[in-house]
Design a protein around this motif. Structure first.
Motif, PDB file in Angstrom:
ATOM      1  N   ARG A   1     -30.919  93.875 -21.359  1.00 23.15           N
ATOM      2  CA  ARG A   1     -30.263  94.095 -20.067  1.00 23.15           C
ATOM      3  C   ARG A   1     -30.844  95.306 -19.372  1.00 23.15           C
ATOM      4  O   ARG A   1     -31.070  95.298 -18.164  1.00 23.15           O
ATOM      5  CB  ARG A   1     -28.762  94.270 -20.253  1.00 23.15           C
ATOM      6  CG  ARG A   1     -28.013  92.977 -20.460  1.00 23.15           C
ATOM      7  CD  ARG A   1     -26.528  93.255 -20.412  1.00 23.15           C
ATOM      8  NE  ARG A   1     -26.159  94.191 -21.471  1.00 23.15           N
ATOM      9  CZ  ARG A   1     -25.490  93.877 -22.551  1.00 23.15           C
ATOM     10  NH1 ARG A   1     -25.082  92.654 -22.736  1.00 23.15           N
ATOM     11  NH2 ARG A   1     -25.210  94.790 -23.461  1.00 23.15           N
ATOM     12  N   LYS A   2     -31.097  96.364 -20.131  1.00 27.59           N
ATOM     13  CA  LYS A   2     -31.654  97.598 -19.569  1.00 27.59           C
ATOM     14  C   LYS A   2     -33.041  97.336 -19.006  1.00 27.59           C
ATOM     15  O   LYS A   2     -33.377  97.791 -17.910  1.00 27.59           O
ATOM     16  CB  LYS A   2     -31.712  98.672 -20.651  1.00 27.59           C
ATOM     17  CG  LYS A   2     -32.235  99.996 -20.196  1.00 27.59           C
ATOM     18  CD  LYS A   2     -32.221 100.991 -21.347  1.00 27.59           C
ATOM     19  CE  LYS A   2     -32.889 102.274 -20.971  1.00 27.59           C
ATOM     20  NZ  LYS A   2     -32.971 103.189 -22.115  1.00 27.59           N
TER      21      LYS A   2
ATOM     22  N   LYS B   1     -34.259  94.451 -17.964  1.00 22.56           N
ATOM     23  CA  LYS B   1     -34.162  93.587 -16.789  1.00 22.56           C
ATOM     24  C   LYS B   1     -33.681  94.358 -15.576  1.00 22.56           C
ATOM     25  O   LYS B   1     -34.197  94.185 -14.482  1.00 22.56           O
ATOM     26  CB  LYS B   1     -33.233  92.411 -17.073  1.00 22.56           C
ATOM     27  CG  LYS B   1     -33.857  91.380 -17.970  1.00 22.56           C
ATOM     28  CD  LYS B   1     -32.896  90.233 -18.205  1.00 22.56           C
ATOM     29  CE  LYS B   1     -33.472  89.254 -19.199  1.00 22.56           C
ATOM     30  NZ  LYS B   1     -32.549  88.147 -19.464  1.00 22.56           N
ATOM     31  N   SER B   2     -32.680  95.212 -15.751  1.00 22.85           N
ATOM     32  CA  SER B   2     -32.148  95.961 -14.624  1.00 22.85           C
ATOM     33  C   SER B   2     -33.120  97.047 -14.166  1.00 22.85           C
ATOM     34  O   SER B   2     -33.187  97.361 -12.985  1.00 22.85           O
ATOM     35  CB  SER B   2     -30.793  96.567 -14.960  1.00 22.85           C
ATOM     36  OG  SER B   2     -30.933  97.580 -15.936  1.00 22.85           O
ATOM     37  N   LYS B   3     -33.877  97.592 -15.074  1.00 27.31           N
ATOM     38  CA  LYS B   3     -34.833  98.646 -14.739  1.00 27.31           C
ATOM     39  C   LYS B   3     -35.978  98.093 -13.899  1.00 27.31           C
ATOM     40  O   LYS B   3     -36.392  98.695 -12.914  1.00 27.31           O
ATOM     41  CB  LYS B   3     -35.381  99.266 -16.031  1.00 27.31           C
ATOM     42  CG  LYS B   3     -36.315 100.435 -15.816  1.00 27.31           C
ATOM     43  CD  LYS B   3     -36.738 101.016 -17.153  1.00 27.31           C
ATOM     44  CE  LYS B   3     -37.666 102.176 -16.978  1.00 27.31           C
ATOM     45  NZ  LYS B   3     -38.126 102.701 -18.267  1.00 27.31           N
TER      46      LYS B   3
ATOM     47  N   GLY C   1     -35.971  95.008 -12.406  1.00 27.59           N
ATOM     48  CA  GLY C   1     -35.525  94.107 -11.375  1.00 27.59           C
ATOM     49  C   GLY C   1     -35.900  92.664 -11.658  1.00 27.59           C
ATOM     50  O   GLY C   1     -35.497  91.760 -10.966  1.00 27.59           O
TER      51      GLY C   1
ATOM     52  N   GLU D   1     -37.470  89.968 -15.143  1.00 28.28           N
ATOM     53  CA  GLU D   1     -37.819  89.872 -16.560  1.00 28.28           C
ATOM     54  C   GLU D   1     -39.337  89.898 -16.705  1.00 28.28           C
ATOM     55  O   GLU D   1     -40.057  89.216 -15.989  1.00 28.28           O
ATOM     56  CB  GLU D   1     -37.270  88.576 -17.151  1.00 28.28           C
ATOM     57  CG  GLU D   1     -37.485  88.450 -18.635  1.00 28.28           C
ATOM     58  CD  GLU D   1     -36.826  87.202 -19.194  1.00 28.28           C
ATOM     59  OE1 GLU D   1     -37.102  86.912 -20.365  1.00 28.28           O
ATOM     60  OE2 GLU D   1     -36.067  86.543 -18.492  1.00 28.28           O
TER      61      GLU D   1
END
Length: 72
Positions: free
Chosen positions: A18-19, A21-23, A25, A27
């Motif tokens: 998750r980190k 992907k969120s970092k 923006g 995958e």
């Protein structure tokens, strides 16, 4: 540690995904991740819950057998 450890590792792996992907923006593709030095889990490729659980069962059996053999 037979039951908690595999679930803790699974939780850590999901949090790391998750980190990541969120970092970014988005995958990363496997080729991009390999080229940039990012690895899944502990550098052993994709996280396999079954393998982690079986490994923990083996470690537990070894511990119990070692404990029993030292008491005899």
């Amino acid at each position: 540690m037979l039951l908690p450890k595999p679930f803790i590792l699974l939780s850590q792996h999901k949090a790391e995904e998750r980190k990541k992907k969120s970092k970014d923006g988005h995958e990363l593709l496997d080729e991009e991740a390999a080229a940039s030095g990012h690895h899944h889990g502990h550098g052993h490729g994709e996280f396999e819950f079954g393998e982690v659980f079986i490994h923990q069962v083996i470690e537990t059996i070894e511990y119990v057998l070692g404990t029993v053999s030292h008491t005899a």
